[in-house]
Design an enzyme around this catalytic site. Structure first.
Site, PDB file in Angstrom:
ATOM      1  N   CYS A 262     -64.463 -30.467  -4.075  1.00 31.27           N
ATOM      2  CA  CYS A 262     -63.070 -30.021  -4.152  1.00 31.27           C
ATOM      3  C   CYS A 262     -62.508 -29.676  -2.774  1.00 31.27           C
ATOM      4  O   CYS A 262     -61.831 -30.469  -2.169  1.00 31.27           O
ATOM      5  CB  CYS A 262     -62.912 -28.835  -5.097  1.00 31.27           C
ATOM      6  SG  CYS A 262     -61.178 -28.373  -5.350  1.00 31.27           S
TER       7      CYS A 262
ATOM      8  N   SER B 263     -59.069 -22.373  -7.691  1.00 30.48           N
ATOM      9  CA  SER B 263     -58.710 -22.858  -9.020  1.00 30.48           C
ATOM     10  C   SER B 263     -59.551 -22.173 -10.090  1.00 30.48           C
ATOM     11  O   SER B 263     -59.043 -21.813 -11.160  1.00 30.48           O
ATOM     12  CB  SER B 263     -58.900 -24.375  -9.097  1.00 30.48           C
ATOM     13  OG  SER B 263     -58.033 -25.046  -8.208  1.00 30.48           O
TER      14      SER B 263
ATOM     15  N   HIS C  63     -58.051 -18.887 -10.666  1.00 29.39           N
ATOM     16  CA  HIS C  63     -56.814 -18.968 -11.452  1.00 29.39           C
ATOM     17  C   HIS C  63     -57.122 -18.952 -12.953  1.00 29.39           C
ATOM     18  O   HIS C  63     -56.440 -18.293 -13.736  1.00 29.39           O
ATOM     19  CB  HIS C  63     -56.038 -20.230 -11.095  1.00 29.39           C
ATOM     20  CG  HIS C  63     -55.286 -20.134  -9.800  1.00 29.39           C
ATOM     21  ND1 HIS C  63     -55.079 -18.954  -9.140  1.00 29.39           N
ATOM     22  CD2 HIS C  63     -54.668 -21.093  -9.047  1.00 29.39           C
ATOM     23  CE1 HIS C  63     -54.383 -19.165  -8.041  1.00 29.39           C
ATOM     24  NE2 HIS C  63     -54.119 -20.465  -7.967  1.00 29.39           N
TER      25      HIS C  63
ATOM     26  N   CYS D 254     -63.978 -21.920  -5.938  1.00 26.50           N
ATOM     27  CA  CYS D 254     -62.654 -22.397  -5.549  1.00 26.50           C
ATOM     28  C   CYS D 254     -61.584 -21.470  -6.124  1.00 26.50           C
ATOM     29  O   CYS D 254     -61.789 -20.815  -7.151  1.00 26.50           O
ATOM     30  CB  CYS D 254     -62.462 -23.824  -6.067  1.00 26.50           C
ATOM     31  SG  CYS D 254     -60.833 -24.535  -5.713  1.00 26.50           S
TER      32      CYS D 254
END
Length: 376
Positions: A174, A47, A50, A45
Protein backbone atom coordinates in the site's frame (compact mmCIF):
# COMPACT_ATOMS: atom_id res chain seq x y z
CA UNK A 1 -5.12 -29.83 4.41
CA UNK A 2 -7.33 -28.55 7.19
CA UNK A 3 -8.35 -25.43 9.03
CA UNK A 4 -5.54 -23.78 10.98
CA UNK A 5 -5.95 -22.16 14.38
CA UNK A 6 -4.17 -18.82 14.64
CA UNK A 7 -3.90 -15.49 16.42
CA UNK A 8 -5.75 -12.58 14.85
CA UNK A 9 -6.67 -8.99 15.72
CA UNK A 10 -10.45 -8.66 15.38
CA UNK A 11 -12.45 -5.45 15.05
CA UNK A 12 -15.99 -6.16 16.23
CA UNK A 13 -17.15 -2.57 16.64
CA UNK A 14 -15.34 0.67 15.72
CA UNK A 15 -14.39 3.07 18.47
CA UNK A 16 -11.58 4.88 20.22
CA UNK A 17 -8.65 3.36 22.10
CA UNK A 18 -7.61 -0.30 22.01
CA UNK A 19 -10.43 -1.52 19.81
CA UNK A 20 -8.70 -4.58 18.33
CA UNK A 21 -9.29 -7.84 20.18
CA UNK A 22 -6.41 -10.33 19.94
CA UNK A 23 -7.78 -13.85 20.06
CA UNK A 24 -7.57 -17.32 18.53
CA UNK A 25 -9.60 -17.92 15.37
CA UNK A 26 -9.57 -20.41 12.48
CA UNK A 27 -8.60 -19.94 8.85
CA UNK A 28 -9.95 -22.28 6.19
CA UNK A 29 -8.16 -24.10 3.39
CA UNK A 30 -7.68 -22.07 0.20
CA UNK A 31 -10.48 -22.56 -2.32
CA UNK A 32 -10.11 -22.72 -6.09
CA UNK A 33 -7.43 -20.35 -7.44
CA UNK A 34 -6.52 -19.20 -3.92
CA UNK A 35 -3.43 -19.53 -1.73
CA UNK A 36 -2.94 -19.58 2.03
CA UNK A 37 -0.08 -17.42 3.27
CA UNK A 38 1.81 -17.59 6.56
CA UNK A 39 2.41 -13.94 7.27
CA UNK A 40 5.79 -12.65 8.40
CA UNK A 41 5.07 -8.93 8.58
CA UNK A 42 2.23 -6.45 8.25
CA UNK A 43 2.26 -2.68 8.03
CA UNK A 44 -0.25 -0.33 9.63
CA UNK A 45 -1.94 2.06 7.23
CA UNK A 46 -4.17 5.06 7.92
CA UNK A 47 -6.91 3.27 5.96
CA UNK A 48 -6.95 0.50 8.58
CA UNK A 49 -7.37 3.16 11.25
CA UNK A 50 -10.24 4.78 9.32
CA UNK A 51 -12.13 1.48 9.51
CA UNK A 52 -11.11 1.00 13.13
CA UNK A 53 -12.39 4.41 14.20
CA UNK A 54 -15.58 4.25 12.17
CA UNK A 55 -14.55 6.94 9.68
CA UNK A 56 -15.24 4.41 6.92
CA UNK A 57 -17.91 1.72 7.15
CA UNK A 58 -17.17 -2.00 6.74
CA UNK A 59 -19.01 -5.23 7.64
CA UNK A 60 -18.06 -6.48 11.11
CA UNK A 61 -16.49 -8.44 12.69
CA UNK A 62 -13.47 -8.05 10.41
CA UNK A 63 -9.77 -8.84 10.28
CA UNK A 64 -8.20 -5.61 9.05
CA UNK A 65 -4.73 -5.06 7.53
CA UNK A 66 -3.73 -4.81 3.88
CA UNK A 67 0.07 -4.48 3.88
CA UNK A 68 1.40 -8.00 4.23
CA UNK A 69 4.42 -10.13 3.35
CA UNK A 70 4.77 -13.85 3.95
CA UNK A 71 5.26 -17.37 2.59
CA UNK A 72 2.71 -19.39 0.63
CA UNK A 73 1.88 -22.33 2.90
CA UNK A 74 -0.71 -24.13 0.75
CA UNK A 75 -2.59 -23.72 -2.53
CA UNK A 76 -6.13 -24.41 -3.68
CA UNK A 77 -7.31 -26.26 -6.79
CA UNK A 78 -5.99 -24.74 -9.99
CA UNK A 79 -2.86 -23.24 -8.44
CA UNK A 80 0.46 -25.02 -9.16
CA UNK A 81 1.87 -26.73 -6.06
CA UNK A 82 5.24 -25.28 -7.06
CA UNK A 83 4.05 -22.00 -5.57
CA UNK A 84 4.23 -23.44 -2.05
CA UNK A 85 7.22 -21.86 -0.32
CA UNK A 86 7.23 -18.69 -2.41
CA UNK A 87 7.84 -15.42 -0.60
CA UNK A 88 5.08 -13.00 -1.56
CA UNK A 89 3.75 -9.51 -1.02
CA UNK A 90 -0.02 -9.26 -0.81
CA UNK A 91 -2.01 -6.74 -2.82
CA UNK A 92 -5.59 -5.55 -2.44
CA UNK A 93 -5.83 -5.11 -6.24
CA UNK A 94 -5.75 -8.60 -7.72
CA UNK A 95 -7.18 -8.55 -11.24
CA UNK A 96 -10.38 -10.42 -12.10
CA UNK A 97 -9.13 -10.25 -15.68
CA UNK A 98 -12.47 -9.67 -17.34
CA UNK A 99 -14.09 -6.43 -16.13
CA UNK A 100 -13.71 -3.28 -18.22
CA UNK A 101 -10.95 -1.81 -16.08
CA UNK A 102 -8.87 -4.98 -15.90
CA UNK A 103 -9.08 -5.31 -19.69
CA UNK A 104 -7.88 -1.70 -19.94
CA UNK A 105 -4.94 -2.50 -17.63
CA UNK A 106 -6.30 -0.35 -14.77
CA UNK A 107 -6.41 -3.12 -12.18
CA UNK A 108 -6.73 -0.73 -9.23
CA UNK A 109 -10.28 -0.10 -10.41
CA UNK A 110 -11.24 -3.77 -10.80
CA UNK A 111 -15.02 -4.02 -10.42
CA UNK A 112 -14.91 -7.52 -8.91
CA UNK A 113 -12.41 -6.38 -6.27
CA UNK A 114 -14.68 -3.46 -5.40
CA UNK A 115 -17.68 -5.79 -5.09
CA UNK A 116 -15.91 -8.33 -2.87
CA UNK A 117 -14.28 -5.59 -0.77
CA UNK A 118 -17.65 -3.98 -0.06
CA UNK A 119 -19.04 -7.34 1.12
CA UNK A 120 -15.93 -8.21 3.15
CA UNK A 121 -15.66 -11.58 1.40
CA UNK A 122 -13.66 -13.48 -1.17
CA UNK A 123 -14.70 -13.62 -4.86
CA UNK A 124 -17.38 -16.27 -4.11
CA UNK A 125 -19.12 -14.13 -1.45
CA UNK A 126 -17.95 -16.35 1.42
CA UNK A 127 -15.20 -15.95 4.01
CA UNK A 128 -12.21 -18.09 4.98
CA UNK A 129 -12.08 -16.85 8.59
CA UNK A 130 -14.15 -18.19 11.48
CA UNK A 131 -14.22 -17.63 15.21
CA UNK A 132 -13.81 -20.63 17.48
CA UNK A 133 -17.62 -21.13 17.50
CA UNK A 134 -17.71 -21.34 13.71
CA UNK A 135 -19.14 -17.89 13.01
CA UNK A 136 -17.65 -16.21 9.92
CA UNK A 137 -15.31 -13.22 10.15
CA UNK A 138 -15.05 -10.70 7.34
CA UNK A 139 -12.04 -10.01 5.11
CA UNK A 140 -10.60 -6.60 4.32
CA UNK A 141 -10.10 -6.01 0.60
CA UNK A 142 -9.15 -9.63 -0.17
CA UNK A 143 -6.06 -9.33 2.07
CA UNK A 144 -6.61 -9.21 5.88
CA UNK A 145 -3.06 -9.16 7.19
CA UNK A 146 -3.70 -8.59 10.91
CA UNK A 147 -3.45 -12.34 11.50
CA UNK A 148 -0.89 -15.13 11.37
CA UNK A 149 -2.35 -16.78 8.25
CA UNK A 150 -4.56 -15.43 5.49
CA UNK A 151 -6.16 -16.68 2.29
CA UNK A 152 -5.96 -14.53 -0.84
CA UNK A 153 -6.56 -14.89 -4.59
CA UNK A 154 -3.53 -16.50 -6.22
CA UNK A 155 -2.81 -13.33 -8.21
CA UNK A 156 -3.08 -11.26 -5.05
CA UNK A 157 0.17 -12.84 -3.81
CA UNK A 158 3.04 -11.39 -5.83
CA UNK A 159 6.28 -13.37 -5.76
CA UNK A 160 9.40 -11.55 -4.60
CA UNK A 161 13.01 -12.69 -4.07
CA UNK A 162 13.49 -14.74 -0.89
CA UNK A 163 16.22 -12.43 0.34
CA UNK A 164 13.95 -9.35 0.33
CA UNK A 165 13.56 -8.03 3.90
CA UNK A 166 9.96 -8.70 4.93
CA UNK A 167 9.60 -5.49 6.92
CA UNK A 168 10.35 -3.47 3.80
CA UNK A 169 8.52 -5.63 1.28
CA UNK A 170 5.14 -5.39 3.00
CA UNK A 171 5.09 -1.63 2.36
CA UNK A 172 4.70 -2.31 -1.36
CA UNK A 173 1.22 -3.57 -0.49
CA UNK A 174 0.00 0.00 0.00
CA UNK A 175 1.91 3.02 1.36
CA UNK A 176 5.12 2.93 -0.65
CA UNK A 177 3.47 2.14 -3.99
CA UNK A 178 0.64 4.60 -3.36
CA UNK A 179 3.22 7.39 -3.27
CA UNK A 180 5.78 6.20 -5.78
CA UNK A 181 3.07 5.20 -8.23
CA UNK A 182 1.30 8.55 -7.90
CA UNK A 183 4.44 10.26 -9.22
CA UNK A 184 5.52 7.66 -11.77
CA UNK A 185 2.26 6.09 -12.99
CA UNK A 186 -0.56 8.54 -12.31
CA UNK A 187 1.18 11.88 -12.88
CA UNK A 188 3.86 10.45 -15.20
CA UNK A 189 6.32 13.14 -14.16
CA UNK A 190 9.02 14.20 -16.58
CA UNK A 191 12.52 15.55 -15.93
CA UNK A 192 12.42 19.15 -14.79
CA UNK A 193 8.76 19.17 -13.72
CA UNK A 194 8.29 21.21 -10.55
CA UNK A 195 6.59 19.31 -7.74
CA UNK A 196 5.08 20.14 -4.36
CA UNK A 197 4.05 17.40 -1.93
CA UNK A 198 1.66 18.21 0.93
CA UNK A 199 2.25 15.80 3.81
CA UNK A 200 5.50 14.01 4.69
CA UNK A 201 4.23 10.76 6.16
CA UNK A 202 5.02 7.42 4.57
CA UNK A 203 2.97 8.13 1.44
CA UNK A 204 4.23 11.68 0.99
CA UNK A 205 7.85 10.63 1.39
CA UNK A 206 7.22 7.94 -1.23
CA UNK A 207 5.85 10.58 -3.61
CA UNK A 208 9.07 12.52 -3.06
CA UNK A 209 11.09 9.41 -3.91
CA UNK A 210 9.01 8.87 -7.04
CA UNK A 211 9.52 12.47 -8.10
CA UNK A 212 13.26 12.11 -7.59
CA UNK A 213 13.26 8.94 -9.74
CA UNK A 214 11.65 11.02 -12.52
CA UNK A 215 14.26 13.79 -12.12
CA UNK A 216 11.63 16.35 -11.15
CA UNK A 217 13.00 19.72 -10.01
CA UNK A 218 12.38 21.40 -7.67
CA UNK A 219 10.73 18.95 -5.26
CA UNK A 220 9.07 20.92 -2.47
CA UNK A 221 7.97 19.12 0.69
CA UNK A 222 5.23 20.70 2.82
CA UNK A 223 4.39 19.67 6.38
CA UNK A 224 3.25 21.25 9.64
CA UNK A 225 6.02 19.45 11.57
CA UNK A 226 9.42 21.12 11.32
CA UNK A 227 11.15 17.86 12.26
CA UNK A 228 9.98 16.33 8.95
CA UNK A 229 12.42 18.49 6.98
CA UNK A 230 15.46 16.26 7.49
CA UNK A 231 13.62 13.16 6.33
CA UNK A 232 12.02 14.90 3.38
CA UNK A 233 15.39 16.11 2.15
CA UNK A 234 16.93 12.67 2.70
CA UNK A 235 14.31 11.15 0.41
CA UNK A 236 14.88 13.74 -2.31
CA UNK A 237 13.16 17.04 -1.47
CA UNK A 238 15.09 20.10 -2.59
CA UNK A 239 13.00 22.52 -0.52
CA UNK A 240 10.92 22.33 2.65
CA UNK A 241 8.01 24.53 3.69
CA UNK A 242 6.88 24.54 7.33
CA UNK A 243 3.15 25.07 6.88
CA UNK A 244 2.69 25.82 10.59
CA UNK A 245 4.66 29.07 10.27
CA UNK A 246 4.59 29.89 6.54
CA UNK A 247 1.84 30.25 3.93
CA UNK A 248 2.60 27.16 1.80
CA UNK A 249 0.84 28.48 -1.29
CA UNK A 250 2.83 31.72 -1.30
CA UNK A 251 6.07 29.86 -0.60
CA UNK A 252 5.53 27.37 -3.42
CA UNK A 253 4.54 30.09 -5.87
CA UNK A 254 7.68 32.00 -4.92
CA UNK A 255 10.00 28.99 -5.31
CA UNK A 256 8.47 27.97 -8.65
CA UNK A 257 7.82 31.46 -10.05
CA UNK A 258 4.07 31.05 -10.30
CA UNK A 259 3.09 27.62 -9.05
CA UNK A 260 4.18 23.99 -9.28
CA UNK A 261 3.61 21.91 -12.39
CA UNK A 262 2.31 19.12 -10.16
CA UNK A 263 1.07 19.22 -6.59
CA UNK A 264 0.30 16.10 -4.55
CA UNK A 265 -2.04 15.93 -1.56
CA UNK A 266 -0.98 13.07 0.74
CA UNK A 267 -2.78 13.82 4.01
CA UNK A 268 -6.45 13.13 3.32
CA UNK A 269 -7.29 16.62 4.58
CA UNK A 270 -9.82 18.62 2.56
CA UNK A 271 -8.24 21.99 3.39
CA UNK A 272 -4.87 20.68 2.25
CA UNK A 273 -6.42 19.55 -1.03
CA UNK A 274 -7.71 23.06 -1.62
CA UNK A 275 -4.28 24.53 -0.83
CA UNK A 276 -2.74 22.05 -3.25
CA UNK A 277 -4.90 23.38 -6.05
CA UNK A 278 -4.04 26.98 -5.19
CA UNK A 279 -0.32 26.13 -5.30
CA UNK A 280 -0.58 24.65 -8.82
CA UNK A 281 0.41 26.77 -11.82
CA UNK A 282 -1.85 27.50 -14.78
CA UNK A 283 -2.27 24.35 -16.89
CA UNK A 284 -0.81 22.36 -13.98
CA UNK A 285 -2.07 19.21 -12.29
CA UNK A 286 -3.29 18.63 -8.75
CA UNK A 287 -3.05 14.96 -7.71
CA UNK A 288 -5.25 13.80 -4.83
CA UNK A 289 -3.89 10.75 -2.98
CA UNK A 290 -4.99 11.16 0.63
CA UNK A 291 -8.38 9.73 1.56
CA UNK A 292 -10.68 11.75 3.85
CA UNK A 293 -14.14 10.70 5.03
CA UNK A 294 -16.27 9.16 2.29
CA UNK A 295 -18.67 12.12 2.09
CA UNK A 296 -16.05 14.89 2.33
CA UNK A 297 -16.37 17.72 -0.20
CA UNK A 298 -13.72 20.20 -1.36
CA UNK A 299 -14.15 23.55 -3.08
CA UNK A 300 -12.47 24.19 -6.42
CA UNK A 301 -13.35 27.08 -8.80
CA UNK A 302 -14.83 25.72 -12.05
CA UNK A 303 -14.23 29.01 -13.88
CA UNK A 304 -10.54 29.09 -12.96
CA UNK A 305 -10.05 25.42 -13.79
CA UNK A 306 -11.61 25.91 -17.22
CA UNK A 307 -9.83 29.19 -17.99
CA UNK A 308 -6.42 27.96 -16.86
CA UNK A 309 -6.82 24.40 -18.19
CA UNK A 310 -5.92 22.98 -14.80
CA UNK A 311 -6.41 19.31 -14.01
CA UNK A 312 -7.46 17.75 -10.71
CA UNK A 313 -6.95 13.99 -10.80
CA UNK A 314 -7.22 11.14 -8.34
CA UNK A 315 -4.57 8.54 -7.70
CA UNK A 316 -5.76 5.24 -6.25
CA UNK A 317 -2.85 3.15 -4.94
CA UNK A 318 -0.58 4.99 -7.36
CA UNK A 319 -2.31 3.41 -10.40
CA UNK A 320 -0.17 0.42 -9.50
CA UNK A 321 -0.01 -2.80 -11.52
CA UNK A 322 1.39 -5.08 -8.81
CA UNK A 323 2.77 -7.84 -11.04
CA UNK A 324 4.73 -5.25 -13.01
CA UNK A 325 5.48 -2.56 -10.46
CA UNK A 326 6.55 -4.66 -7.44
CA UNK A 327 9.52 -6.25 -9.28
CA UNK A 328 10.46 -2.85 -10.71
CA UNK A 329 10.44 -1.26 -7.27
CA UNK A 330 12.58 -4.02 -5.78
CA UNK A 331 15.13 -3.66 -8.60
CA UNK A 332 15.35 0.02 -7.78
CA UNK A 333 15.85 -0.81 -4.11
CA UNK A 334 18.59 -3.29 -4.98
CA UNK A 335 20.49 -0.65 -6.95
CA UNK A 336 20.13 2.06 -4.31
CA UNK A 337 17.64 4.20 -6.25
CA UNK A 338 14.71 3.62 -3.91
CA UNK A 339 14.71 3.49 -0.11
CA UNK A 340 12.10 1.28 1.55
CA UNK A 341 14.16 0.72 4.69
CA UNK A 342 14.01 4.39 5.56
CA UNK A 343 10.22 4.35 5.49
CA UNK A 344 10.10 1.80 8.32
CA UNK A 345 10.07 3.75 11.57
CA UNK A 346 9.94 0.78 13.95
CA UNK A 347 9.26 -2.97 13.90
CA UNK A 348 7.23 -4.29 16.84
CA UNK A 349 5.81 -7.72 17.69
CA UNK A 350 2.28 -8.33 16.43
CA UNK A 351 0.92 -8.58 19.96
CA UNK A 352 1.57 -4.84 20.42
CA UNK A 353 -0.73 -3.88 17.55
CA UNK A 354 -2.99 -1.60 19.58
CA UNK A 355 0.00 0.32 20.93
CA UNK A 356 1.46 0.59 17.43
CA UNK A 357 -1.80 1.99 16.08
CA UNK A 358 -1.83 4.62 18.83
CA UNK A 359 1.69 5.65 17.81
CA UNK A 360 0.74 5.91 14.14
CA UNK A 361 -2.14 8.20 15.10
CA UNK A 362 0.29 10.70 16.63
CA UNK A 363 1.70 11.41 13.16
CA UNK A 364 5.27 11.11 14.44
CA UNK A 365 6.16 7.97 12.47
CA UNK A 366 6.34 7.07 8.79
CA UNK A 367 5.33 3.41 8.82
CA UNK A 368 5.00 0.97 11.67
CA UNK A 369 5.58 -2.69 10.84
CA UNK A 370 4.58 -5.68 12.97
CA UNK A 371 6.46 -9.01 13.09
CA UNK A 372 4.67 -12.29 13.54
CA UNK A 373 6.11 -15.02 15.78
CA UNK A 374 8.80 -17.05 14.05
CA UNK A 375 9.80 -14.27 11.64
CA UNK A 376 13.55 -13.81 11.27
Amino acid sequence: MAQIEMLAAICCEPGEGDVLDLRRVRVDDPHEMEVRVKLETTGICRSDIHYLRGVWAHPKPVILGHEGCGIIESVGPGVPKSRIGEKVVLTFTPSCGHCRFCVEGRVVLCEEVARAAALGTMWDNTTRFFDMDGRPLHHLSLVSSFCEYTVVPHNGAIRIPQETPSDQACLLGCGAMAGIGAAVNTAQLRPGDSVAVFGCGGVGLSVIQGAKLCNALPIIAVDVRAEKEAEARRFGATHFVNASSTDPVAAIRDITAGGADFTFEATGNVEQAELCYKATRRAGTTVLIGQPTENAMAGFPPYGIAQDENRIIGSSYGSTRPMIDFPKALRLVKHGLLDLEGLVSEVWPFEKINEAIALVETGRVNRMVLNFPGTN
